[in-house]
Motif scaffolding. Sequence first.
Motif, PDB file in Angstrom:
ATOM      1  N   ARG A 108      -6.476   2.441  -8.989  1.00 56.91           N
ATOM      2  CA  ARG A 108      -7.524   3.352  -9.456  1.00 56.91           C
ATOM      3  C   ARG A 108      -8.253   2.751 -10.630  1.00 56.91           C
ATOM      4  N   ASP A 138       2.562   7.714  -7.359  1.00 55.54           N
ATOM      5  CA  ASP A 138       3.044   6.721  -8.331  1.00 55.54           C
ATOM      6  C   ASP A 138       4.567   6.692  -8.371  1.00 55.54           C
ATOM      7  N   ARG A 190      -1.382  12.111  -7.212  1.00 56.39           N
ATOM      8  CA  ARG A 190      -1.272  10.782  -7.827  1.00 56.39           C
ATOM      9  C   ARG A 190       0.087  10.613  -8.505  1.00 56.39           C
ATOM     10  N   ASP A 227      -6.773   7.914  -1.928  1.00 59.11           N
ATOM     11  CA  ASP A 227      -7.229   8.678  -3.100  1.00 59.11           C
ATOM     12  C   ASP A 227      -8.666   9.181  -2.891  1.00 59.11           C
ATOM     13  N   SER A 260      -0.973   2.174  -9.850  1.00 60.24           N
ATOM     14  CA  SER A 260      -1.894   2.522 -10.929  1.00 60.24           C
ATOM     15  C   SER A 260      -3.129   1.639 -10.869  1.00 60.24           C
TER      16      SER A 260
END
Lengths: 315, 315
Positions: free
Chosen positions: B315, B295, B291, B277, B312
């Motif tokens: 982050r 996910d 993202r 990320d 999740s």
Amino acid sequence: MHRQARNKAGLASDAQAGFVRSLDARILHHLSHLSPAPARLVEAARDAMGSGKRLRPYLLHLVAGDDADGCAVLDMAVALEMVHTASLIVDDLPSMDNATLRRGRPTTHARFGEATAILTAIGLLNQAISIANGLPGLADGQRGALVAILSGVMGWQGLVAGQELDLNGFSDADQTDGALDRITRINALKTGALLCAAVEAGAILGGRADEERSLLRRFGEDLGQAFQIADDLADMLSDSAATGKDCRQDIGKETYLAVFGADEALRRCRALLAAADDALLGAGLDPGPFRHMIDAIFQPMLDRVPQARPASAAR
Amino acid sequence: MHRQARNKAGLASDAQAGFVRSLDARILHHLSHLSPAPARLVEAARDAMGSGKRLRPYLLHLVAGDDADGCAVLDMAVALEMVHTASLIVDDLPSMDNATLRRGRPTTHARFGEATAILTAIGLLNQAISIANGLPGLADGQRGALVAILSGVMGWQGLVAGQELDLNGFSDADQTDGALDRITRINALKTGALLCAAVEAGAILGGRADEERSLLRRFGEDLGQAFQIADDLADMLSDSAATGKDCRQDIGKETYLAVFGADEALRRCRALLAAADDALLGAGLDPGPFRHMIDAIFQPMLDRVPQARPASAAR
């Protein structure tokens, strides 16, 4: 044989031997650049590429001619030989022809196992593409045309298709028009495609005109059909010690020999070699070195056929 | 979840679903152009390409961005999915992972036989090269760079190397620096290479600058390592009904999970996703759609892990 003819044949032999030496060195160069590939794959690739008649590379060299870029010709010849070797590794697999001998030595899967053999074949195919795609100093479009030749010859309309039809036959959806059509198609895909690829790559690198290329393609096609018939004859009439590979693998297969008999197969082989020679003359290439190479390949195969020595008789 | 966030996620879902629909249609278009390939090979190729998460094509699409030529992106995405599918067919073979289920359906060799499976894989690889090599309207060098990506990812320094090392281990000549080095290298070759290829092809088609490309490559590498760890966790902790493929194939293999345990594997997976990320943000791309896609892929795999939902949480 007159002295002049003998000298000419000797020169052609020397030229071919010289090219093959350069090719073998260049093959080793490319395979030594495989590192850091797994050592076992490199060893299997070296073993599989270690011998061979180098027929397709030499054809490419002859068609390209002396004015072509010698380095590009040699690299493209290596790429073609990699594709050829990959196709032999695949054909020999247990799930296909299940052959244990090739060129007088254990096949790749017999020596390194089936998984490594499959991975080696795929690796060689991809390296061949990579070599063609990386050839320096070519005009726009030439490189792409050479990549297209390699991806085409191995793909759905080439060796892969020929092997599938040879193994599993034609389904109803694969339209066929009788035994001769089926045999000609399989031979074109399995043998002709790679000879045509050699000839076409040579024509591209030699900058040959379109009409020459069309005749040269015809030459490659006829040579491929003749080669497969001679190979079938040799397979039927000899033993492994003479051919260096498993024999009588074709029993039960629909070959020209099986359908039409040995006499007709021999006649057809001669006619195809004569047609190939005509196409070569039509394209304006000096036939001498080609004839020498073709004799050297066909003679040992057909010497095992009791009836004749047809390569010379074809002219 | 706030309404705005929910709307954004919904839009991302719709965008991904729309791309996958276009991709599926384009795959069918390319496979329908296989004729006159043998019908059985075409059927096997359609079957093998009929489903999948389409992760790599969508990654390519996201990295290429809206300014790239949409047709070239779609065709290159098809080519990448063909290479990915070919690699799965090969991995599943009896001589390799000997898997009977993939994506909830019989593997290609289970349905069509081993020979046809091998030939289908090779055919798909060559068609992928052919598609990239034939992309119209690209700048000089772009086409060659895309061909190089495809031939590289499958070859000696990519999937083929990863599979060989995974199956037969490292020999003395393959220098290694302990278990973590071996695991990271195999995962980079078997999983990271194709994700990196997707990202790099997208960067080429999107005309991204060198510094962005270097960060994007880092993103692909980290995502690949994370993906393999999550896949190993899912494999260990679930059954075939949930994953759609044969489970517990990894028993006895040197995986991150096997060497470091589930807790550490989960921690490492999270850390890699966070690093991926960061690289994405550094490259200046809108992380939202990435993202969402990440996910959607990691959540179902890691939901089967009792400890956490790490995508999740990263982050």
